[in-house]
Design a protein around this motif. Structure first.
Motif, short mmCIF file in Angstrom:
data_model
loop_
_atom_site.label_atom_id
_atom_site.label_comp_id
_atom_site.label_asym_id
_atom_site.label_seq_id
_atom_site.Cartn_x
_atom_site.Cartn_y
_atom_site.Cartn_z
N ILE A 119 -17.40 -2.62 -0.86
CA ILE A 119 -17.34 -3.09 0.53
C ILE A 119 -16.96 -1.97 1.50
O ILE A 119 -16.48 -0.91 1.12
N SER A 120 -17.19 -2.30 2.77
CA SER A 120 -16.55 -1.55 3.83
C SER A 120 -15.87 -2.58 4.71
O SER A 120 -16.54 -3.33 5.41
N ALA A 121 -14.57 -2.64 4.63
CA ALA A 121 -13.84 -3.62 5.44
C ALA A 121 -14.02 -3.29 6.91
O ALA A 121 -13.96 -4.16 7.77
N LYS A 122 -14.29 -2.02 7.18
CA LYS A 122 -14.45 -1.60 8.56
C LYS A 122 -15.75 -2.14 9.17
O LYS A 122 -15.73 -2.74 10.24
N THR A 123 -16.87 -1.95 8.45
CA THR A 123 -18.15 -2.40 9.02
C THR A 123 -18.45 -3.86 8.67
O THR A 123 -19.31 -4.48 9.26
N ALA A 173 -2.88 -3.22 -3.14
CA ALA A 173 -3.48 -1.95 -2.73
C ALA A 173 -2.39 -0.94 -2.48
O ALA A 173 -1.24 -1.28 -2.26
N HIS A 174 -2.78 0.31 -2.52
CA HIS A 174 -1.89 1.38 -2.06
C HIS A 174 -1.91 1.33 -0.53
O HIS A 174 -2.89 0.87 0.06
N ILE A 175 -0.87 1.83 0.08
CA ILE A 175 -0.80 1.84 1.54
C ILE A 175 -2.01 2.56 2.13
O ILE A 175 -2.47 3.56 1.57
N ASP A 176 -2.58 1.98 3.18
CA ASP A 176 -3.73 2.57 3.90
C ASP A 176 -5.08 2.44 3.19
O ASP A 176 -6.06 2.98 3.67
N HIS A 177 -5.13 1.75 2.08
CA HIS A 177 -6.42 1.58 1.42
C HIS A 177 -7.25 0.43 2.02
O HIS A 177 -8.39 0.23 1.62
N GLY A 178 -6.64 -0.31 2.98
CA GLY A 178 -7.46 -1.27 3.74
C GLY A 178 -7.13 -2.73 3.53
O GLY A 178 -7.94 -3.60 3.85
N LYS A 179 -5.94 -3.03 3.07
CA LYS A 179 -5.52 -4.41 2.83
C LYS A 179 -5.60 -5.26 4.09
O LYS A 179 -6.20 -6.33 4.09
N SER A 180 -4.99 -4.76 5.17
CA SER A 180 -4.97 -5.55 6.42
C SER A 180 -6.36 -5.72 7.00
O SER A 180 -6.71 -6.79 7.48
N THR A 181 -7.16 -4.67 6.95
CA THR A 181 -8.51 -4.74 7.50
C THR A 181 -9.34 -5.76 6.72
O THR A 181 -10.06 -6.57 7.31
N LEU A 182 -9.20 -5.77 5.40
CA LEU A 182 -9.95 -6.75 4.60
C LEU A 182 -9.48 -8.17 4.93
O LEU A 182 -10.31 -9.08 5.09
N ASN A 195 -13.24 -0.18 -1.52
CA ASN A 195 -13.35 -0.21 -0.06
C ASN A 195 -13.75 1.16 0.49
O ASN A 195 -13.70 2.16 -0.22
N LYS A 196 -14.13 1.14 1.75
CA LYS A 196 -14.47 2.36 2.51
C LYS A 196 -15.71 3.06 1.95
O LYS A 196 -15.78 4.31 1.95
N ILE A 197 -16.68 2.26 1.44
CA ILE A 197 -17.88 2.91 0.90
C ILE A 197 -18.76 3.50 2.01
O ILE A 197 -19.72 4.19 1.75
P1 GTP Z 1 -0.82 -0.89 5.45
O1 GTP Z 1 -0.90 -2.15 6.26
O2 GTP Z 1 -0.26 0.26 6.23
O3 GTP Z 1 -0.27 -1.07 4.09
O4 GTP Z 1 -2.30 -0.40 5.20
P2 GTP Z 1 -3.47 -1.29 4.70
O5 GTP Z 1 -3.67 -1.08 3.25
O6 GTP Z 1 -3.34 -2.67 5.20
O7 GTP Z 1 -4.66 -0.54 5.41
P3 GTP Z 1 -5.34 -0.89 6.79
O8 GTP Z 1 -6.14 -2.11 6.68
O9 GTP Z 1 -4.34 -0.82 7.87
O10 GTP Z 1 -6.34 0.34 6.85
C1 GTP Z 1 -5.89 1.68 6.85
C2 GTP Z 1 -6.87 2.54 7.64
O11 GTP Z 1 -8.13 2.59 6.98
C3 GTP Z 1 -7.16 2.01 9.04
O12 GTP Z 1 -7.25 3.09 9.90
C4 GTP Z 1 -8.50 1.31 8.88
O13 GTP Z 1 -9.23 1.30 10.08
C5 GTP Z 1 -9.18 2.17 7.84
N1 GTP Z 1 -10.14 1.41 7.06
C6 GTP Z 1 -9.98 0.21 6.44
N2 GTP Z 1 -11.11 -0.16 5.82
C7 GTP Z 1 -12.01 0.83 6.03
C8 GTP Z 1 -13.37 1.02 5.63
O14 GTP Z 1 -14.00 0.22 4.96
N3 GTP Z 1 -13.95 2.17 6.03
C9 GTP Z 1 -13.31 3.10 6.78
N4 GTP Z 1 -13.97 4.19 7.14
N5 GTP Z 1 -12.05 2.95 7.18
C10 GTP Z 1 -11.40 1.82 6.81
#
Ligand code: GTP
Length: 597
Positions: free
Chosen positions: A163-167, A13-22, A133-135
């Motif tokens: 998906i929404s890794a957040k919800t 993933a690109h940075i901040d696209h939600g890798k860690s959250t997933l 992600n982030k739908i």
């Molecule tokens: P790095 O670890 O910095 O490379 O980023 P990452 O790709 O692991 O992303 P990370 O999981 O840290 O998510 C980046 C931001 O996006 C965080 O603020 C998350 O809370 C947010 N985020 C992740 N998944 C979702 C989603 O499905 N929906 C929304 N609205 N936000 C999300």
């Protein structure tokens, strides 16, 4: 575990696209960490990390997943370093798994690191499952991003998982896709041991922890092993899997991923990509394509206060213990005294290390101009790898010089394209490609690495208001008209400001440097000439006029506290200055003088 019930994968993933959250969601949903422990466990891990500096590889984990087909699978997720500087490590860890989840933020679309990372996965022959992600976000545009994935990357996105890794929405579909769409690993349990060293880190209690992927054979606690590249031999003390905390295990067979400790003292003794086998009856054929990661950017680090030298040595040794790709050797400079010449995998790597020394060890640093490695061909037929412009031989003895070039990929919204092209052009770039993906342009440039190492990221960010994404690859060496430019302050050469420049740009760089220094160096009681020179020839010159008045004079008499404050400020400023001959140069001048506008 039999091979058919194992799936190994990474998330790109690109940075901040939600890798860690997933990753967190996958761990949580499969009960790898019990629900009530989830938060505590992760928090605990962070506290420990903070207090004792233990590296927790939070995103590398072994998950047990009961699938819809009634069978239980072992899923191994390997975390890969996210940044371009660690491209070689990324490519090795990709070799350790069979598939990738390609996570793309559906509100943002494909970015430069999405591309760089997915190409690595394609190179490693991965099966790739696109995940949007982030739908949950109103700005999510699933159809557009699918189209983009197909157009730009060229893989089928029709069955992308939404998906929404957040919800937590769609996470079960991701798990099913891993089992049904990614291939099982292959391997031979009865063959001699062959395992790949995927990653390693230093733990103050356990020593070096080594992560491996077993290809063939079986590894057990107590085994004597040999690292095929370094030839080093060790006995396995502890064998574990990460869940994500370490859990001891008796053996690891083909297709499995785990970690071991073996009284290894330094991360430096473990080479990512090395092949591990048994000391006796080992394999004769190491895994192909091993190459150690090599530093490409060098700079000098000197303490502002010469009394801090021993502390700096201590800090550098400690950091190097856990970072095998960071190199250092002592350096002395006429102007700066004792310090270290350090090598880094790239710019970000340099910045991370420099910041850690300043923050964690509280040492103020002077960083000299970053330099790349030049190939200097001498007239007598010999060749020199030049890491430091200060070591440049006499120009009359040099036949020609080659410099490293990169291929840079930049994705940028249309409206900023002009500025990006200008920036690349100004940095001696050669445009190789320009295509469109929706409202974004993708430009590919062939650029000299030395034009990128100082402030290219910063400039790119500022001309595109942060909307561009950038990635690069080293391409090899090419000859060009390169010369060493020296800076003289009050007729004294300041070697920390020496740099290699292109001949056609030397005047411009020299003039810019002298003008900058004129602003940055405080006035003294005498006139100070500031010059840039190539060989003995001055190519630019500024004069800093002499200071006449007492600084405190403007506080006409009365206000004592103000006067005192001013003197204190002056004293504090002094500490961050270095003496060059009769002239004091503030620390900031070194950094700022090298930035170009
Ligand atoms: P790095 O670890 O910095 O490379 O980023 P990452 O790709 O692991 O992303 P990370 O999981 O840290 O998510 C980046 C931001 O996006 C965080 O603020 C998350 O809370 C947010 N985020 C992740 N998944 C979702 C989603 O499905 N929906 C929304 N609205 N936000 C999300």
């Amino acid at each position: 575990t039999d091979l058919a019930h194992i799936r190994n994968f990474s998330i790109v993933a690109h940075i901040d696209h939600g890798k860690s959250t997933l990753a967190d969601r996958l761990i949580q949903l499969t009960g790898t960490v019990a629900e009530r422990d989830m938060k505590d466990q992760l928090l605990d891990a962070m506290d420990i990390e903070r207090e004792r500096g233990i590296t927790i590889k939070a995103n590398t984990v072994r998950i047990e997943y009961p699938a819809k087909d009634g069978e239980t699978y072992i899923l191994n997720l390997i975390d890969t370093p996210g940044h371009v500087d660690f491209a070689y490590e990324v490519s090795r860890s990709m070799q350790a798994v069979e598939g990738s989840l390609l996570v793309v933020d559906a509100s943002q679309g494909v970015e430069a690191q999405t591309l760089a990372n997915v190409y690595q996965a394609i190179d490693a022959d991965h099966e790739i499952v696109p995940v949007l992600n982030k739908i949950d976000l109103p700005a999510a545009d699933v159809d557009r991003v699918k189209e983009q994935i197909e157009d730009v990357i060229g893989i089928d996105a029709s069955e992308a998982v939404h998906i929404s890794a957040k919800t937590g929405l769609g996470i079960p579909d991701v798990l099913e896709a891993i089992v049904t769409r990614l291939p099982a690993p292959k391997g031979d349990r009865d063959a001699p041991l062959k395992a790949m060293l995927v990653d390693s880190w230093y733990d103050p209690y356990l020593g070096v922890v080594v992560m491996i992927r077993v290809i063939d054979g079986v590894i057990r606690k107590g085994d004597m092993i040999r690292m095929m590249q370094t030839g080093a031999r060790y006995g396995i003390d502890k064998l574990s899997v990460l869940r994500p905390a370490m859990q001891d295990i008796k053996e690891l067979g083909p297709g499995e991923i785990g970690v071991f400790t073996a009284s290894i003292k330094q991360v430096r003794d473990t080479k990512v990509g090395d092949t591990i086998t048994h000391e006796k009856k080992g394999t004769d054929t190491p895994l192909p394509g091993f190459k150690p990661s090599q530093p490409v950017v060098f700079c000098g680090l000197f303490p502002v206060d010469t009394n801090d030298f021993e502390d700096l040595r201590d800090a550098i040794e400690k950091l190097a213990l856990n970072d095998a790709s960071f190199t250092y050797e002592m350096e002395t400079s006429a102007a700066l005294g004792f310090g270290f010449r350090c090598g880094f995998l790239g710019l970000l790597h340099l910045e991370v290390i420099r910041d850690r020394i300043e923050r964690e060890y509280d040492i103020d640093l002077i960083t000299t101009a970053p330099s790349v490695i030049y190939h200097v061909y001498m007239k007598d037929g010999s060749k020199l790898d030049l890491h430091n412009p200060a070591d440049m031989p006499d120009a009359t003895l040099v036949s020609h010089i080659e410099e490293p070039r990169i291929k840079a990929t930049i994705l940028v919204p249309d409206e900023y394209l002009g500025d990006v092209l200008k920036l690349c052009q100004d940095r001696r770039g050669i445009q190789e490609d320009l295509t469109y993906a929706g409202a974004r342009a993708m430009v590919v440039y062939d650029l000299p690495l030395n034009e990128v190492v100082f402030d290219f990221y910063d400039r790119l960010k500022s001309v595109t208001k942060g909307y561009a994404s950038f990635d690069y690859q080293l391409m090899g060496y090419r000859e060009d008209k390169l010369v060493k430019m020296q800076v003289l302050v009050n007729d004294e050469p300041v070697d920390a400001l020496s740099m290699m420049v292109h001949r056609d740009r030397a005047e411009m760089r020299g003039r810019a440097m002298c003008e900058k220094l004129k602003e940055l160096i405080p006035r003294h009681m005498f006139k100070i000439p500031i010059q840039a020179a190539i060989g003995g020839k001055v190519i630019a010159r500024e004069t800093l006029s002499a200071l006449r008045k007492d600084v405190t004079a403007k506080c006409y008499g009365g206000d004592v506290t103000r006067k005192k404050k001013l003197l204190e400020k002056q004293k504090a400023g002094k500490k961050r200055m270095r003496q060059f001959g009769k002239v004091e140069i503030p620390q900031e001048a070194f950094i700022n003088a090298l930035k170009m506008d």
